[in-house]
Write an enzyme that holds these catalytic residues in place. Structure first.
Site, PDB file in Angstrom:
ATOM      1  CB  THR B  50      49.200  36.134 141.150  1.00 39.79           C
ATOM      2  OG1 THR B  50      48.202  36.937 141.893  1.00 39.79           O
ATOM      3  CG2 THR B  50      50.227  35.396 142.243  1.00 39.79           C
ATOM      4  CD  GLU B  51      47.520  41.327 140.939  1.00 39.74           C
ATOM      5  OE1 GLU B  51      48.002  40.643 140.103  1.00 39.74           O
ATOM      6  OE2 GLU B  51      46.169  41.920 140.824  1.00 39.74           O
ATOM      7  CG  ASN B  52      48.401  37.458 145.733  1.00 39.67           C
ATOM      8  OD1 ASN B  52      48.318  37.451 144.521  1.00 39.67           O
ATOM      9  ND2 ASN B  52      48.124  36.510 146.434  1.00 39.67           N
ATOM     10  CB  SER B  92      54.369  41.732 143.631  1.00 43.02           C
ATOM     11  OG  SER B  92      53.589  41.269 142.856  1.00 43.02           O
TER      12      SER B  92
END
Lengths: 233, 218
Positions: B50-52, B92
């Protein structure tokens, strides 16, 4: 040297009108709510704010926007189901928006802290967010030139600190804070707990103390969540 | 592959999940692509990004598991799996931009025959734009799949010779999964039809100026 203060108000007392303020957080995770509240109470205005979003519901950054303290916001995802204060300010033409792809936002902050003058990224190439920007083909791939984002001040939330100012974060609340800590002239951090120097494992430090200027200990929900997690193990 | 009826979102998610190689590192976009995670069984050993700032994202958190410090890119509380890792967002997105993720599955408003993606902005003048990680995701993974309905609610086909909405990324989509079929895109603009659901090849071809190649029998 990291200065430890007693209150959020003291921590943000020297943020001037017109400052560029880097605010940590992705949504509400890692958003320094108490420092933002103190900034709101302190009256600083005409701010440029850098954050992934433009505030949620009726707290934190959303209130700074509601009170029209923010002239410009640099962010990736302003429009959300609960971004009504931003939406209203934007539609009234009372806030300037610089929309930046999320990865470019992170990298521009990182570049600022790392002394990089600019970088070529494939993200956004051929899109309207790259219009007017310098491009270059490198080894057959197209890139866009992006510049760093420097802050006058960063206000962040970390999980734990030692008295020296070394920081660790909790889960996805880390998000933009490590880059922001490096990208501002002054970094102000609220942490759940400030431990004696030497209490944190040097191998696990995420933000080394060199970046931390001012700290204040404020316990939030994160402490209870961490305790619950510990109890479950 | 041929089926008599269009497939529903869950069936399509199951088909997408079946095409993801075991052991892959995968990012699932917000919306329809999220359903794919329901069909990624443990033995497939797929790691979700997840990019966060997390690898090894688990399912959505149940009531007593909700932790405000542990959310996904859609800001929904999630759980962590054994072997999860947290990192900041520059890392990320470096992971993504650097081509380390195997697959990214995204939603779309429009896709062109050459793989141009439009999924962030309708271009309407009064719309408040929000891009998030869409442009980074579009150009990041080794393979970018789109999952969408083939038609808009008004019946307009969303797989087009050229997109009309503002672009998210150029030539970035390799495959499109829809309720009416599965399509492999190419740089040349020739689209290979891998599957059709409740639609004939002739009907598809009659609706578009794209040059389709029928591979549904393979």
């Amino acid at each position: 040297m990291t200065k430890i203060v007693d209150t959020a108000a003291e921590a943000v007392a020297n943020i001037d009108d017109g400052s560029t303020v880097l605010i940590g957080g992705f949504g509400n995770a890692g958003q320094p709510m108490e420092l933002i509240e103190a900034l709101l109470d302190g009256g600083a205005t005409n701010l440029t704010v850098v954050n992934n979003n433009a505030g949620q519901a009726d707290e934190g950054l959303a209130l700074l926007i509601k009170e029209r303290r923010v002239d410009k916001i640099i962010c990736s995802f302003p429009r959300q189901s609960d971004s009504w204060h931003f939406d209203e300010a934007y539609r009234a033409g009372e806030i300037e928006l610089e929309l930046v792809p999320q990865g470019n936002l992170a990298e521009r902050l990182r570049a600022a802290g790392a002394g990089i003058g600019g970088f070529f990224t494939p993200t956004g190439y051929g899109t309207m967010l790259a219009e007017g920007k310098e491009t270059r083909e490198i080894n057959g791939r197209n890139y866009v030139l992006e510049y760093p984002i420097h802050g006058d001040v960063a206000i962040l939330k970390a999980f734990k600190a030692d008295e020296k100012g070394n920081l660790i974060y909790r889960k996805t609340a880390r998000n933009f804070s490590p880059m922001m800590a490096t990208a501002a002239k002054q970094t102000i951090v609220q942490v759940e707990e400030i431990l004696p120097t030497g209490s944190l494992d040097p191998e696990n430090i995420v933000t080394p103390s060199i970046y931390t200027d001012v700290m204040v200990a404020i316990e939030t929900e994160s402490t209870a969540l961490a305790a619950r997690e510990q109890g479950a193990k | 592959m041929l089926r008599d009826e269009p497939v529903d979102r869950n069936t399509l998610a199951e088909i997408v999940a079946g095409d993801i190689e075991p052991g892959s590192f995968v990012n699932l976009g917000i919306g329809q692509p999220t359903l794919v995670s329901n069909y990624l069984t443990a033995e497939r050993d797929v790691t979700l990004h997840t990019e966060n700032g997390m690898l090894g994202m688990g399912r959505a958190a149940k009531e007593d598991e909700v932790d405000g410090d542990l959310i996904n890119a859609g800001k929904i509380p999630v759980t962590e799996t054994p072997g999860a890792a947290y990192f900041h967002q520059a890392d990320s997105f470096a992971m993504m931009r650097g081509g380390h993720l195997d697959v990214c599955v995204l939603g779309a408003m429009q896709v062109s025959a050459t793989g141009d993606l439009a999924n962030w902005h309708t271009g309407e003048p009064d719309a408040i734009p929000a891009v998030g990680g869409a442009m980074d995701l579009a150009i990041g993974a080794k393979k970018v799949y789109v999952m969408m309905n083939l038609y808009t609610r008004d019946g307009e086909i969303k797989l087009l010779p050229e997109t009309t909405y503002p672009l998210t990324g150029v030539g970035c989509v390799s495959r499109v999964y829809t309720d009416h079929g599965i399509f492999d895109l190419s740089e040349s603009g020739t689209v290979t039809v891998k599957a059709l659901f409740g639609m004939t090849f002739d009907k598809l071809q009659s609706e578009s100026e794209i040059e389709f190649v029928d591979a549904t029998g393979n």
